[in-house]
Each structure stands twice: as C-alpha cells, then as structure tokens.
Scaffold this active site. Structure first.
Site, PDB file in Angstrom:
ATOM      1  N   CYS A 115     -11.898 -37.090 -19.832  1.00  0.00           N
ATOM      2  CA  CYS A 115     -12.697 -35.870 -19.960  1.00  0.00           C
ATOM      3  C   CYS A 115     -11.869 -34.698 -19.428  1.00  0.00           C
ATOM      4  O   CYS A 115     -11.401 -34.733 -18.289  1.00  0.00           O
ATOM      5  CB  CYS A 115     -13.979 -36.005 -19.143  1.00  0.00           C
ATOM      6  SG  CYS A 115     -14.762 -34.406 -18.805  1.00  0.00           S
ATOM      7  N   ASN A 149       0.528 -35.951 -23.690  1.00  0.00           N
ATOM      8  CA  ASN A 149       0.949 -36.332 -25.045  1.00  0.00           C
ATOM      9  C   ASN A 149      -0.177 -36.002 -26.015  1.00  0.00           C
ATOM     10  O   ASN A 149      -1.331 -36.351 -25.780  1.00  0.00           O
ATOM     11  CB  ASN A 149       1.229 -37.839 -25.107  1.00  0.00           C
ATOM     12  CG  ASN A 149       1.892 -38.262 -26.408  1.00  0.00           C
ATOM     13  OD1 ASN A 149       3.053 -37.944 -26.634  1.00  0.00           O
ATOM     14  ND2 ASN A 149       1.156 -38.952 -27.254  1.00  0.00           N
ATOM     15  N   GLU A 150       0.152 -35.324 -27.073  1.00  0.00           N
ATOM     16  CA  GLU A 150      -0.806 -35.061 -28.157  1.00  0.00           C
ATOM     17  C   GLU A 150      -2.229 -34.815 -27.646  1.00  0.00           C
ATOM     18  O   GLU A 150      -3.158 -35.572 -27.969  1.00  0.00           O
ATOM     19  CB  GLU A 150      -0.795 -36.203 -29.167  1.00  0.00           C
ATOM     20  CG  GLU A 150       0.503 -36.301 -29.925  1.00  0.00           C
ATOM     21  CD  GLU A 150       0.446 -37.264 -31.112  1.00  0.00           C
ATOM     22  OE1 GLU A 150      -0.402 -38.166 -31.114  1.00  0.00           O
ATOM     23  OE2 GLU A 150       1.267 -37.103 -32.033  1.00  0.00           O
ATOM     24  N   GLU A 307       8.636 -36.110 -32.652  1.00  0.00           N
ATOM     25  CA  GLU A 307       8.456 -37.474 -33.170  1.00  0.00           C
ATOM     26  C   GLU A 307       8.415 -37.457 -34.689  1.00  0.00           C
ATOM     27  O   GLU A 307       7.848 -36.546 -35.290  1.00  0.00           O
ATOM     28  CB  GLU A 307       7.106 -38.060 -32.709  1.00  0.00           C
ATOM     29  CG  GLU A 307       6.941 -38.330 -31.245  1.00  0.00           C
ATOM     30  CD  GLU A 307       5.549 -38.915 -30.950  1.00  0.00           C
ATOM     31  OE1 GLU A 307       4.944 -39.540 -31.847  1.00  0.00           O
ATOM     32  OE2 GLU A 307       5.065 -38.736 -29.828  1.00  0.00           O
TER      33      GLU A 307
HETATM   34  C1  GLA Z   1       1.821 -40.271 -31.932  1.00  0.00           C
HETATM   35  C2  GLA Z   1       2.042 -40.548 -30.458  1.00  0.00           C
HETATM   36  C3  GLA Z   1       2.975 -41.672 -30.196  1.00  0.00           C
HETATM   37  C4  GLA Z   1       2.796 -42.789 -31.178  1.00  0.00           C
HETATM   38  C5  GLA Z   1       2.911 -42.264 -32.575  1.00  0.00           C
HETATM   39  C6  GLA Z   1       2.788 -43.332 -33.626  1.00  0.00           C
HETATM   40  O1  GLA Z   1       2.560 -39.265 -32.440  1.00  0.00           O
HETATM   41  O2  GLA Z   1       2.453 -39.411 -29.751  1.00  0.00           O
HETATM   42  O3  GLA Z   1       2.740 -42.101 -28.882  1.00  0.00           O
HETATM   43  O4  GLA Z   1       1.553 -43.372 -30.983  1.00  0.00           O
HETATM   44  O5  GLA Z   1       1.878 -41.345 -32.794  1.00  0.00           O
HETATM   45  O6  GLA Z   1       2.870 -42.793 -34.930  1.00  0.00           O
HETATM   46 ZN    ZN Z   2     -16.542 -34.142 -20.277  1.00  0.00          ZN
END
Ligand code: GLA
Ligand code: ZN
Length: 676
Positions: A115, A149-150, A307
């Site tokens: 969260c 990350n993402e 990536e």
């Molecule tokens: C994302 C994530 C990675 C991995 C790739 C797989 O971009 O950042 O950790 O899971 O997808 O495609």
């Molecule tokens: Zn929340």
C-alpha cells in the site's frame, strides 16, 4: 551523459546472482566478457534477503557482489529492493498489504504488493534506501540508483481513503469546492462532511472497463494514487540523496502505463528509464512512439532502455521468440529514438517460479553456444565500436504530438459517447502517419514549450487544462500549425463541460462549433469528402467511430461528410489564426486520409521527411549533437529494402563505409549514417 564513468552505450541488464552460487558467478563473468556486457542491475527483489527481520540488515552478499563485479570492470545500477516487501513485514504489519478494487484485503504474495500510504512501507523502504546509499555511495562500481521497480498498483484501503480526503482538502480547501468540481448534485451526491467521501472503486462509483459514474472523483483518485506512489519514490530518493550526492537516481517506467502520470514523475527523476516489452505483432511505430514519449518526459533528454527481453517474455498469452536479427533491430530502434543504453531482463534465466520461461542472455543451457547468446555478443561488439559517438545526441523534430495522462483518464472514464474510443490508439494513428512519411515527431506534455515546433497535433484533446488554449493560440498566431480532432475541448481539468458549444475554450482558435456528436458501431463508416484537392487528398475517405456535427464560424470548410443526415456538414476545417492555421478533423479518419493530410501540412510548413519515399516497413529517425547528424534507417521487413538517401555523402558508423544514393538494407538490417 548518464554517467561519465561509462562513456559508451551501456550494455547489460537485470542480474540476480543471489539465485545462484560461485560456480555460476564465474561462468557469468566469463560470458559477460564474451558478450561485451559492462553494466548490470542488481538488488531489485532482495529486500527479504537484505533485511531478515525488523532490526537486522545483512548486506554481506551485496558487498561481495559489488566487489566481484567491480573486479571484472562491470558497473552497477543499484536497485533499492523495495518492489516486494518481505513476508515477515506483512505478517507483523498488516497495513503494508494492499486492498483491491473490490475491497479485498491482499495477503503476502506476488510483488508490487505494498500500500503506497502504508506507514510501515514508507518507513522501512526509506530506511533501507538510506542504508544502501550510506554503504555504497562511494563504491567504484556504482553508476546509477534504481528506486524500487515498475511502480504501480492502486490501493483501496482505509488509510488510502483517509489520505485521499487530506489530498482533496489540499487541492480544494472547502467541501463546497469539491461538490462544485464533481457536480455532486447529480444523483444526490452532495457531501456535507469530508468523511462522506469514499474511494471510487468496484464497490462505489466504478465498474468493469474503467467507466465511472462520477468522472470527477475517479479522476482525482487517479491523480492522488499517482501522487501517493510518487511520494514513495521521493522518500527513497531523498534518503539516497542525503548520502549520495552525485549519482543519478531513476526508477524504471512502463511506457504508456495508464496508472501514473509520468510527466509528474519525470520532474522528480534525474534520468528516465523504461522497460520495453512489445509483442511480435505490436506495430513497430507504436514502440517508436513510446520511446519518443519516454524521451519527451524530460524534454528530449536521452533515456535508459532499462529492460527488454533478448528473446521472449513469459507473461504474454503467446510468448514468441524474437526472430533472428530482431533483438538487434529493436535495440537500435531504442537508440535511434534516444536511448543511451541497451539493457535486458534477465542476464541468467532463473530456474524456479514464474520467470523461468522468460528469455535471458544466459539460457538454461548455461553456456554461450546458443542463438540468443551469439546475437547478444555480436551486438555487444558493435556497441563497443560505437563508443561515445551517439551519447547525448538529441532529436531535432519540428512536429510535436501532445500526450496527456489526465486527459486519457478522463476520456476512458467517460460514460459515452462510445466504448470504442481509446486515447493511445487515436494518438498512435497520427504518430503512425508521420512515422510512415519519415517525419520525426516529439511526444510532449501540454506544459512543454511549443515554440520550437512548426506543427503541434493534439489528438482527442477532450480535457483542456487551464492556460493551454491560450498557449495554443499564441503558438498558432506566431505562425504555427495546430491540429486537433473530434471530441476535443469538451471539459476542464475537473471533467466539467465547458458550456456554450464544443470545443469550448478551443472555439476561437478553431473557428468552429460542434452541436452534436454521433457514434457508430465498429465497422460502420461515414466519409470525409474533399471539396477540392488538398495536396494529394482528393475525393472521399472513410471515417468511423465518432462524428462531430460542426458549424464553421470563421473557419474554411475543406471537406464534408458524405452520408447520413449530416451529409454536407463540415468534416475537416481550417481556420486562419494570426500568422498560422488551426485544423479540426471532426471524426476518426483512416490512415489513407491521415498520411496525405499530414504530408500536406508538413509541406506547407517546410517540414521535410528524413528520407523521401521511405519504403514500407523501413523506419527513419535522427539524432543530432554538436553539429553532427546521425540518420538511423531500420528495416523491419524480413526482406531486403532499398532506400534513396539522396546525393549527400554519409558514413555508416557500423561498417565505416561512405554511402550515398540508393543504399540496400538486408532484412532486419540497420544503418547509422553520419553526414560527412
Ligand atoms: C518487468 C520487471 C522485471 C521482469 C520483467 C519480465 O519489466 O521489471 O522484473 O519481471 O518484467 O518481463
Ligand atoms: Zn492503501
């Protein structure tokens, strides 16, 4: 330059040595050398390893990894490991897990599972970022900080609800202002107490497919969630900054990912990085557009391709292998559009859990005698040869397309006039027409400076934010060409309609007004019938989806609808405004119309294609720096293509050859041509 320590196109990617042991590490390094790998991203998902409990931090494995990589001359993008919280944290502090759209409390599991308003998450993520920065700030391998990350994933918990009310108080000050902005007298929604307001979810205002009963609250909730997740990024970035003053900080973005307003995020990031995962049938112009958008986030500054897969994904329905040559081709596509790195997910294929079928530089076979490795190693050598020649080079586009996340939210939250309207798809139609003409475009924010462009295109500018209409007027008056489309100028930043006739604030600029909007199901068409030839446009062109029924009030009518009860009403208009012109395309036009239409606008403004008569499937892009100009030609076809590059002499950076006239590109071939 992203970091002077590595003055070439960075080559490498996500590396998880913690899933392996000394034997594999040795092999990894040997193969990294063979492939010209000089940078890896580590520590992305190691929070549980780094922090076994509340009070204990253990970075021994990371110390060894950093030293080992450095000893072999490999630079490190160091992640903060906070994209998946440890199991013990979820057990001891239930506030850390999210609540989903249907109000279900999540348990430990998966990733991106925290969260964003959890005090526990914020405290511990900031703390570990601080520890890492303190420990590794002077490590000679360190090139870049990679926060989490993402980022993504909305939360619907009670803490988020309380934080949302606070966010609203900051934005609106009074409940009256909220009621007004959201038009709450509709369906008896008047709020008398801040606590009356609940999150818009599957339990309240929103249904499947994103449509909301109250666009105002849904729009603000998206702004709030984007801000909440950004606050998490900022907590870590500030913690890092306290120790590590000069190393740039990023987080990896996801292109047109709908949940976050990346233009806001970009302001907090030192450099943009993003993860590119097209499928085999994604139009190459769409990938190009997204690269351009990522470049546009920070005003044209080069970005990191953080990536991509060397071969296949695991999470699509059909995870096709990249055909021979495609990995190289798409890598250069990123570079052509502003990337100063080529990086993969993942360096070595893991053996358990869901990414074991995700492509890697080092496959399960474990050695270098694979197709994928050979292709990776060949590209590695080429990137070494390119050295720093392309680093920091910019786009010099004269055409810009406006892209806006909040506008997208509002368009897609809208109930009516059609379920067919997808913002990104409409933007892409215009981008694709330019792409096929060989005309370079920048993807920019409505807040950007328009004055460096000759043409600004705003597909489906449904929401007109404060000040934008005036900016567009000034741009056009000064000689610019402005283009917008159907379903534009409808609402303000709170999704309240601007009354008096669409396109509201854009009316004076466009010299038209729209009385009604017709919608037809997919597969049913009307026609744009040219009154007179306009460039190559002549005769009749199909149009679909939405049809604004407009009246000219100062604009000249260039084309009319061809059928139905509004046959003869304007479908395409142009309004002379100051020294410039403003065009209105009243319906969703087919590519057969858009390409000649934009070709004519470019010709009128003296905007030249990068290459005349670009063959189908060949992409052209240009980067420039310090008086040097690099033309990229990318053949996305499986077969040979011949391109006429004109009589000027150009040197191919990859082969060293001097070329002019007609050049041949093998299937999936690439040329990087410097004017000499
Ligand atoms: C994302 C994530 C990675 C991995 C790739 C797989 O971009 O950042 O950790 O899971 O997808 O495609
Ligand atoms: Zn929340």
């Amino acid at each position: 330059m992203i970091h002077p320590k590595l003055p070439k196109i960075w080559y490498g990617g996500d590396y998880n040595p913690e899933q392996w042991g000394p034997e594999e590490w040795k092999e990894d390094h040997r193969m990294f050398k063979l492939a010209g790998i000089d940078v890896v991203t580590i520590n992305v998902f190691s929070w549980a390893l780094n922090q076994p409990d509340e009070h204990t931090y253990d970075f021994a494995w990371l110390d060894e990894t950093m030293d080992r990589l450095h000893a072999d001359g490999i630079g490190v993008v160091l992640a903060t490991s906070t994209a998946a919280h440890p199991a013990w944290m979820a057990k001891r502090h239930p506030d850390v897990t999210r609540v989903d759209f249907y109000g279900r409390k999540r348990r430990f599991g998966g990733r991106h599972n925290s969260c964003p308003n959890s005090p526990t998450y914020r405290k511990y993520s900031g703390r570990i970022a601080s520890r890492l920065a303190e420990r590794y700030k002077d490590h000679p391998a360190l090139l870049l900080w990679h926060v989490s990350n993402e980022y993504g994933g909305y939360c619907y918990c009670e803490r988020c609800e309380a934080a949302f009310r606070e966010w609203l108080q900051n934005r609106y000050r009074t409940l009256d202002a909220v009621n007004q902005a959201w038009n709450t007298r509709f369906w008896g929604h008047t709020f008398y107490d801040w606590d009356d307001i609940v999150l818009p979810s599957g339990l309240s205002e929103e249904g499947e497919g994103n449509v909301s009963a109250f666009q105002g609250i849904s729009l603000d909730y998206r702004r709030f969630m984007s801000d909440s997740l950004l606050a998490c990024y900022k907590i870590e970035a500030e913690a890092i900054r306290e120790h590590s003053k000069d190393v740039p900080i990023t987080t990896n973005l996801m292109g047109t990912y709908p949940e976050l307003n990346y233009f806001d995020w970009a302001k907090e990031m030192d450099v943009i990085s993003w993860d590119n995962y097209p499928s085999l049938n994604t139009p190459v112009s769409e990938t190009a557009m997204v690269h351009d958008l990522m470049r546009g986030l920070k005003d044209g500054m080069p970005f990191l391709l953080m990536e991509q897969t060397p071969s296949q994904q695991n999470w699509q329905a059909y995870n096709s292998l990249k055909r021979p040559g495609v990995m190289r081709l798409w890598s250069y596509q990123a570079v052509a559009r502003g990337a100063d790195t080529v990086m993969f997910f993942q360096m070595r294929r893991s053996i358990g859990a869901c990414e074991k079928f995700h492509g890697a530089v080092i496959e399960h076979a474990g050695h270098e005698h694979t197709r994928v490795f050979r292709e990776v190693a060949e590209l590695g050598k080429e990137l070494q040869r390119l050295g720093d020649s392309l680093l920091d080079a910019r786009s010099d586009a004269k055409v810009a397309i406006l892209y806006d996340w909040e506008n997208r939210w509002a368009v897609e939250l809208s109930s009516g006039p059609t379920v067919e309207l997808q913002y990104v798809r409409e933007v892409h139609k215009y981008y694709d027409a330019l792409f096929k003409l060989g005309i370079q475009a920048d993807m920019i924010s409505v807040e950007a400076d328009y004055s460096r462009y000759d043409i600004v295109i705003a597909p489906v500018m449904y929401m007109v934010k404060p000040g934008v209409a005036k900016k567009l007027e000034a741009f056009t008056a000064a000689g610019g060409t402005f283009v917008t489309t159907f379903f534009s100028g409808i609402v303000n930043e709170n999704d309240r309609v601007t009354t008096g006739g669409y396109p509201g604030e854009l009316r004076p600029l466009l010299g038209i007004w729209a009385e009604e909007i017709d919608a037809l199901p997919a597969g049913q068409y009307n026609q744009i019938v040219m009154k007179e030839p306009f460039g190559e446009l002549d005769g009749s062109y199909d149009c679909e989806m939405l049809f604004d029924l407009i009246h000219a009030e100062g604009a000249e009518v260039l084309a009319e609808y061809g059928s139905d009860f509004y046959q003869g009403m304007p479908a395409l208009t142009v309004h002379a405004y100051g020294k410039g012109k403003a065009y209105y395309v009243a319906t969703s036009a087919a590519p057969g119309f858009l390409r000649p239409f934009l070709a004519k606008l470019c010709a009128d403004q003296g905007v030249k294609p990068l290459v005349e008569r670009l063959p189908d499937g060949v992409e052209a892009a240009r980067r420039v720096k310090e008086g040097r100009s690099f033309l990229f030609l990318l053949n996305h076809n499986a077969d040979l293509a011949a391109v006429d590059i004109g009589s000027g002499k150009r040197r191919d950076l990859l082969s060293g050859q001097i070329l002019s006239g007609t050049v041949e590109l093998p299937g999936r071939g690439v040329l990087i041509l410097e004017e000499v």
